[in-house]
Design a protein around this motif. Structure first.
Motif, PDB file in Angstrom:
ATOM      1  N   UNK A 148      48.642  93.237  -0.344  1.00 61.50           N
ATOM      2  CA  UNK A 148      48.741  94.670  -0.596  1.00 61.50           C
ATOM      3  C   UNK A 148      47.399  95.396  -0.498  1.00 61.50           C
ATOM      4  N   UNK A 149      46.341  94.699  -0.129  1.00 65.66           N
ATOM      5  CA  UNK A 149      45.038  95.339  -0.018  1.00 65.66           C
ATOM      6  C   UNK A 149      44.121  94.573   0.914  1.00 65.66           C
ATOM      7  N   UNK A 150      42.851  94.947   0.867  1.00 64.43           N
ATOM      8  CA  UNK A 150      41.874  94.316   1.760  1.00 64.43           C
ATOM      9  C   UNK A 150      40.949  93.367   1.017  1.00 64.43           C
ATOM     10  N   UNK A 151      41.064  93.334  -0.332  1.00 60.97           N
ATOM     11  CA  UNK A 151      40.165  92.518  -1.147  1.00 60.97           C
ATOM     12  C   UNK A 151      40.585  91.052  -1.086  1.00 60.97           C
ATOM     13  N   UNK A 152      39.596  90.187  -1.010  1.00 54.95           N
ATOM     14  CA  UNK A 152      39.841  88.742  -1.014  1.00 54.95           C
ATOM     15  C   UNK A 152      40.068  88.274  -2.449  1.00 54.95           C
ATOM     16  N   UNK A 153      41.043  87.378  -2.660  1.00 58.43           N
ATOM     17  CA  UNK A 153      41.394  86.879  -3.985  1.00 58.43           C
ATOM     18  C   UNK A 153      41.113  85.380  -4.081  1.00 58.43           C
ATOM     19  N   UNK A 194      53.747  71.152  -1.711  1.00 51.23           N
ATOM     20  CA  UNK A 194      53.012  72.377  -2.037  1.00 51.23           C
ATOM     21  C   UNK A 194      52.459  73.021  -0.768  1.00 51.23           C
ATOM     22  N   UNK A 195      51.943  72.202   0.147  1.00 45.83           N
ATOM     23  CA  UNK A 195      51.426  72.754   1.399  1.00 45.83           C
ATOM     24  C   UNK A 195      52.523  73.473   2.178  1.00 45.83           C
ATOM     25  N   UNK A 196      53.703  72.883   2.211  1.00 43.71           N
ATOM     26  CA  UNK A 196      54.820  73.514   2.910  1.00 43.71           C
ATOM     27  C   UNK A 196      55.151  74.865   2.279  1.00 43.71           C
ATOM     28  N   UNK A 197      55.125  74.915   0.952  1.00 47.78           N
ATOM     29  CA  UNK A 197      55.404  76.169   0.248  1.00 47.78           C
ATOM     30  C   UNK A 197      54.315  77.199   0.539  1.00 47.78           C
ATOM     31  N   UNK A 198      53.047  76.745   0.530  1.00 47.13           N
ATOM     32  CA  UNK A 198      51.934  77.653   0.816  1.00 47.13           C
ATOM     33  C   UNK A 198      52.025  78.207   2.234  1.00 47.13           C
ATOM     34  N   UNK A 199      52.445  77.383   3.172  1.00 52.86           N
ATOM     35  CA  UNK A 199      52.615  77.831   4.555  1.00 52.86           C
ATOM     36  C   UNK A 199      53.719  78.883   4.652  1.00 52.86           C
ATOM     37  N   UNK A 200      54.838  78.651   3.964  1.00 51.01           N
ATOM     38  CA  UNK A 200      55.944  79.608   4.002  1.00 51.01           C
ATOM     39  C   UNK A 200      55.555  80.950   3.380  1.00 51.01           C
ATOM     40  N   UNK A 201      54.709  80.913   2.346  1.00 50.89           N
ATOM     41  CA  UNK A 201      54.261  82.166   1.727  1.00 50.89           C
ATOM     42  C   UNK A 201      53.495  83.036   2.718  1.00 50.89           C
ATOM     43  N   UNK A 202      52.589  82.418   3.468  1.00 52.17           N
ATOM     44  CA  UNK A 202      51.828  83.199   4.446  1.00 52.17           C
ATOM     45  C   UNK A 202      52.706  83.677   5.597  1.00 52.17           C
ATOM     46  N   UNK A 203      53.752  82.952   5.889  1.00 49.91           N
ATOM     47  CA  UNK A 203      54.680  83.413   6.924  1.00 49.91           C
ATOM     48  C   UNK A 203      55.453  84.649   6.453  1.00 49.91           C
ATOM     49  N   UNK A 204      55.760  84.705   5.155  1.00 55.26           N
ATOM     50  CA  UNK A 204      56.444  85.873   4.605  1.00 55.26           C
ATOM     51  C   UNK A 204      55.481  87.032   4.354  1.00 55.26           C
ATOM     52  N   UNK A 205      54.220  86.718   4.079  1.00 53.06           N
ATOM     53  CA  UNK A 205      53.221  87.749   3.797  1.00 53.06           C
ATOM     54  C   UNK A 205      52.013  87.530   4.717  1.00 53.06           C
ATOM     55  N   UNK A 206      52.158  87.800   5.996  1.00 53.61           N
ATOM     56  CA  UNK A 206      51.058  87.550   6.948  1.00 53.61           C
ATOM     57  C   UNK A 206      49.822  88.404   6.662  1.00 53.61           C
ATOM     58  N   UNK A 207      50.005  89.530   5.932  1.00 46.35           N
ATOM     59  CA  UNK A 207      48.845  90.376   5.612  1.00 46.35           C
ATOM     60  C   UNK A 207      47.856  89.674   4.686  1.00 46.35           C
ATOM     61  N   UNK A 208      48.292  88.603   4.021  1.00 46.38           N
ATOM     62  CA  UNK A 208      47.417  87.892   3.077  1.00 46.38           C
ATOM     63  C   UNK A 208      46.554  86.833   3.746  1.00 46.38           C
ATOM     64  N   UNK A 209      46.742  86.600   5.033  1.00 46.76           N
ATOM     65  CA  UNK A 209      45.963  85.570   5.717  1.00 46.76           C
ATOM     66  C   UNK A 209      44.470  85.879   5.655  1.00 46.76           C
ATOM     67  N   UNK A 210      43.695  84.827   5.413  1.00 48.77           N
ATOM     68  CA  UNK A 210      42.230  84.900   5.351  1.00 48.77           C
ATOM     69  C   UNK A 210      41.734  85.775   4.201  1.00 48.77           C
ATOM     70  N   UNK A 211      42.596  86.032   3.213  1.00 49.92           N
ATOM     71  CA  UNK A 211      42.191  86.817   2.045  1.00 49.92           C
ATOM     72  C   UNK A 211      42.444  86.063   0.743  1.00 49.92           C
ATOM     73  N   UNK A 212      42.640  84.751   0.842  1.00 51.50           N
ATOM     74  CA  UNK A 212      42.877  83.930  -0.351  1.00 51.50           C
ATOM     75  C   UNK A 212      41.979  82.703  -0.290  1.00 51.50           C
ATOM     76  N   UNK A 213      41.247  82.492  -1.370  1.00 46.45           N
ATOM     77  CA  UNK A 213      40.375  81.320  -1.489  1.00 46.45           C
ATOM     78  C   UNK A 213      40.992  80.362  -2.505  1.00 46.45           C
ATOM     79  N   UNK A 214      41.256  79.138  -2.083  1.00 41.53           N
ATOM     80  CA  UNK A 214      41.767  78.101  -2.975  1.00 41.53           C
ATOM     81  C   UNK A 214      40.580  77.325  -3.529  1.00 41.53           C
TER      82      UNK A 214
END
Length: 472
Positions: free
Chosen positions: A307-312, A326-346
């Motif tokens: 929902x924004x440009x800030x990295x989380x 868990x990896x499969x779930x994490x992959x599906x999340x980014x497929x549903x919310x492509x705007x979050x790509x490269x904005x999340x640090x694990x």
């Protein structure tokens, strides 16, 4: 000098021998009385009876020897109580009064066994028992039940509440903080717990080890209040997880180029009270619910990032990251919310080095390939972080809080500078937390640390406190 456990062992064997020998004595007495009370007693009948009694005596003697092997109440090396007998004793004591458990652990026993051999390790265990007994004897605690539980851990049973023994335990740790036995360094740690809320053996043991781990990690003591009944806590945790009652908070991490935020979580019970991670994370691990919990957290963060440009930034356990589900779930999340790509640090922090390092490296590379960034925590404080740093491609790395607290000292600045240069050469962005004043912030800038976090730049801010109002 004889200890309480050894005295108890001797009395136990005496009672066992008495229990086995008394039937023989009574049978012999009755048989002789019957024989001599007869009007006609022959020598042959006396000899036959004597042989029968002798055979029975030999049988009972061997039975006694065999039975005693199954009724040991002390450990063969340290002569402290076995866990089975120790908790039977606790069950008797706890019926009438409050009991306190003290767990004293030789933290470096594994290193002692490896370096000096198992024989010297056993000698250290024996001498440690002597030191513990001698110390508490000086405090007028003469009869001290001690149990060797596992490894280098000894559990002591005392009468009364834990507040009566906190100062004694502090004195013990102070006296033996620089301890040496037979020119071998021995490191003790100790935790205390009473049974006001923890009654069962499993609850007591679990809580003692939780306190020990918390002490090693130097967690905030307020997070470890023992004023919650375990069954109620477990119910609250499971209900909060089922209903997804989370308190979500963020803290700004400052940088000249762009700001990022760290997201933290707490569970909320049905009364609207916080359940701290220090209490519910160990329970979720035991129940096999940690993946479900961290999937919920990641989903919240992905939605926020989309929902924004800030990295989380979100801290997750390395065990969860290695889980293929868990990896499969994490992959599906980014497929549903492509705007979050490269904005999340694990962000991960692990105490023990992963033995399957090649597989772990491939898994983290997969996370980066689908749009996540990888961060390592506690650089300079956790040796595993430094070892992972040379194995993985890392986007962010955060310094251990130790360096934040001592950032004004020249030696720490020199170490930070070296680690910071190393991190930059490896392609990682550096980050330091707990910056509380302008001077510390200025030093961090001069050291060319990329990101700074702490109350000086912004306090931790809850973003969904309305959920607590709804529950009240």
């Amino acid at each position: 000098m004889s200890f309480y456990t050894e005295e108890k062992e001797r009395s136990h064997h005496f009672i066992l021998a008495l229990r086995m020998g008394l039937p023989i004595f009574l049978l012999s007495a009755v048989s002789l009385f019957t024989l001599f009370s007869q009007l006609h007693t022959t020598l042959s009948s006396l000899i036959i009876l004597s042989l029968i009694l002798l055979a029975m005596a030999i049988y009972f003697l061997f039975f006694l020897i065999n039975q005693s092997s199954y009724e040991h109440i002390t450990d063969s090396v340290t002569h402290t109580f076995t866990p089975e007998y120790f908790f039977k004793l606790y069950a008797r004591w706890s019926k009438t009064q409050t009991c306190t458990f003290v767990m004293i652990t030789i933290d470096n026993l594994a290193l002692i066994n490896e370096r000096y051999g198992m024989k010297n390790g056993d000698l250290i265990l024996k001498e440690a028992v002597v030191q513990i007994n001698d110390f508490f004897a000086l405090k007028e605690i003469k009869k001290l039940p001690i149990c060797k539980y596992k490894g280098g851990s000894f559990i002591l049973l005392l009468l009364g509440e834990k507040e009566n023994y906190s100062s004694i335990l502090e004195l013990f740790c102070a006296k033996y903080q620089e301890n040496s036995i037979n020119e071998i360094e021995v490191t003790f740690s100790a935790v205390v717990l009473d049974n006001k809320f923890f009654k069962q053996q499993e609850e007591v043991i679990t809580r003692l080890y939780e306190l020990q781990y918390a002490q090693k990690d130097k967690k905030i003591e307020d997070d470890y209040d023992d004023d919650v009944i375990p069954s109620e806590l477990e119910y609250s945790v499971l209900r909060a997880l089922e209903c997804r009652r989370y308190s979500v908070a963020t803290q700004i991490i400052c940088c000249e180029l762009a700001s990022i935020v760290e997201v933290t979580f707490k569970l909320i019970d049905e009364r609207g009270q916080y359940l701290h991670q220090s209490r519910f994370i160990p329970f979720l691990n035991r129940m096999g619910k940690i993946r479900e919990y961290e999937e919920h957290l990641l989903e919240i963060v992905v939605k926020m990032a989309s929902q924004g440009v800030v990295c989380h930034i979100i801290a997750l356990s390395a065990v969860t990251l290695r889980n293929s589900l868990f990896f499969q779930y994490a992959l599906e999340l980014l497929q549903h919310y492509p705007e979050a790509k490269n904005k999340i640090v694990l962000l991960l922090d692990e105490k023990e080095y992963c033995p399957q390092i090649k597989r772990f490296r491939e898994q983290l590379a997969q996370y980066r390939a689908v749009g996540y960034k990888i961060g390592l925590d506690r650089l300079g404080g956790n040796h595993t972080t430094l070892m992972y740093f040379k194995e993985f491609q890392v986007d962010f790395v955060r310094f251990d809080p130790l360096y934040s607290r001592h950032i004004k000292e020249e030696k720490y600045q020199n170490i930070i500078q070296g680690l910071n240069i190393t991190a930059h050469l490896c392609g990682a962005t550096t980050w330091i937390g707990m910056i509380e004043d302008g001077e510390s912030d200025k030093i961090a800038k001069l050291l060319k640390i990329n990101y700074r976090q702490g109350n000086y730049h912004g306090k931790i801010t809850p973003i969904n406190e309305n959920i607590k109002e709804v529950l009240k």
